[in-house]
Design an enzyme around this catalytic site. Sequence first.
Site, PDB file in Angstrom:
ATOM      1  CG  ASP A   1     -15.529   1.748  65.184  1.00 18.67           C
ATOM      2  OD1 ASP A   1     -14.661   2.078  66.004  1.00 18.67           O
ATOM      3  OD2 ASP A   1     -15.317   0.976  64.239  1.00 18.67           O
TER       4      ASP A   1
ATOM      5  CE1 TYR B   1      -9.025   0.595  63.258  1.00 17.64           C
ATOM      6  CE2 TYR B   1     -10.023  -1.465  62.542  1.00 17.64           C
ATOM      7  CZ  TYR B   1      -9.988  -0.387  63.407  1.00 17.64           C
ATOM      8  OH  TYR B   1     -10.906  -0.291  64.413  1.00 17.64           O
TER       9      TYR B   1
ATOM     10  CG  HIS C   1     -16.470   2.695  70.592  1.00 22.98           C
ATOM     11  ND1 HIS C   1     -16.190   3.787  69.820  1.00 22.98           N
ATOM     12  CD2 HIS C   1     -16.245   1.612  69.807  1.00 22.98           C
ATOM     13  CE1 HIS C   1     -15.807   3.389  68.611  1.00 22.98           C
ATOM     14  NE2 HIS C   1     -15.840   2.068  68.576  1.00 22.98           N
TER      15      HIS C   1
END
Length: 382
Positions: A178, A305, A360
């Site tokens: 990630d 983000y 993940h």
Amino acid sequence: MHPIPFQLKVPEADIDDLKSRLTRTRLPDQAPDAPWAYGTDLGYMRDLIPWWRDRFNWRAQEAKLNAFQQFKVPLHGINLHFIRAEGKGPDPMPLVLMHGWPGSVFEFIEIIPRLTDPARFGGDPRDAFTVIAPSLPGFGLSFQQGQPRFSIEQIADCLHDLMSNVLGYKHFGAQGGDYGAFTATRLGVAHPGSLVGIHLNFLVVRRDLPVPAEPSPEERIYFDNLASWTKVETGYQQIQGSKPQTLAYGLTDSPAGLAAWLVEKFRTWSDCDGDIESVHSRDSVLANISLYWFTAAIGSSFWPYYARLHHAWPIPDGARVMVPTGYAAFPKEIIRPPRSIAETVYGNIQHWTPMARGGHFAAMEQPQALAADIATFFRGLR
């Protein structure tokens, strides 16, 4: 810049406040159709909230973290938190181990001993690492109210400074998934001379790449899956990348809201066939969520983000990572580019392992398999 020893001890009043808020939770109704069809299932939350309030033992989880040596160091305008776990072998390699969102250093409870002391788990002590596992700037214990926000570029520079200048490692390995993979990849572009190599369980590939005129079968599957994932699974990226402050009010004030926001990702992104607790213990997920709660770091954790949406991609156009690269390809990772696509970013892939199970949160889901793959990749680079 001298690291200061650190132990986590959340005030008892904060634990009492969490329980009080959980007692006063006001729940929505259940949307029609199947559970989880529109997000976190009401039935699951009705069970999770009283468990978190009455049965979850934060002090036990806190003790697991405090079993590791931890430090804080003033760096780049913040107090950066990190675990330092010394390797047990003839020549341990320094390895910076980096989590992502919505993870934390709690992801690494099971994998760190396998990396630092492989002989304890039947491995070769010559594969030992000295693990440095930071809380990424803006996440968890690397956050305090009012501090600067960090993009991936800034996170990479900060962690390079930690490894090279604070801890004095001339060369080190980097591993992540990630945003940890984003950071490792950025390190490979911005600081290649310091890196022995990077190992990833997530590949950093732009989503706006054009579909090849004559895609291979693997490429066609990838682009079809990417289109579907972008359509139905990326809403969280848009809100966290556009209006992070607004979302932060609700998730900083409501522990149930925070849990619902995060637990849905653990379920959707893990290799669990819809049964989150078949892979993650309830307490391990709640430990991670509780760290976000007690540190009030959820809003700051959104910042990468925002930076991605408003600034340039962290890997400059035309740049490729030329340091030795290894990849553990877990079958239920959220995005799974084939090697032909990965090589548009990573120009020196020396190791590519299809993994049997896992998603993940690989360090939590499959710590033994991931540790073994990390050791195998770096064995030839020592």
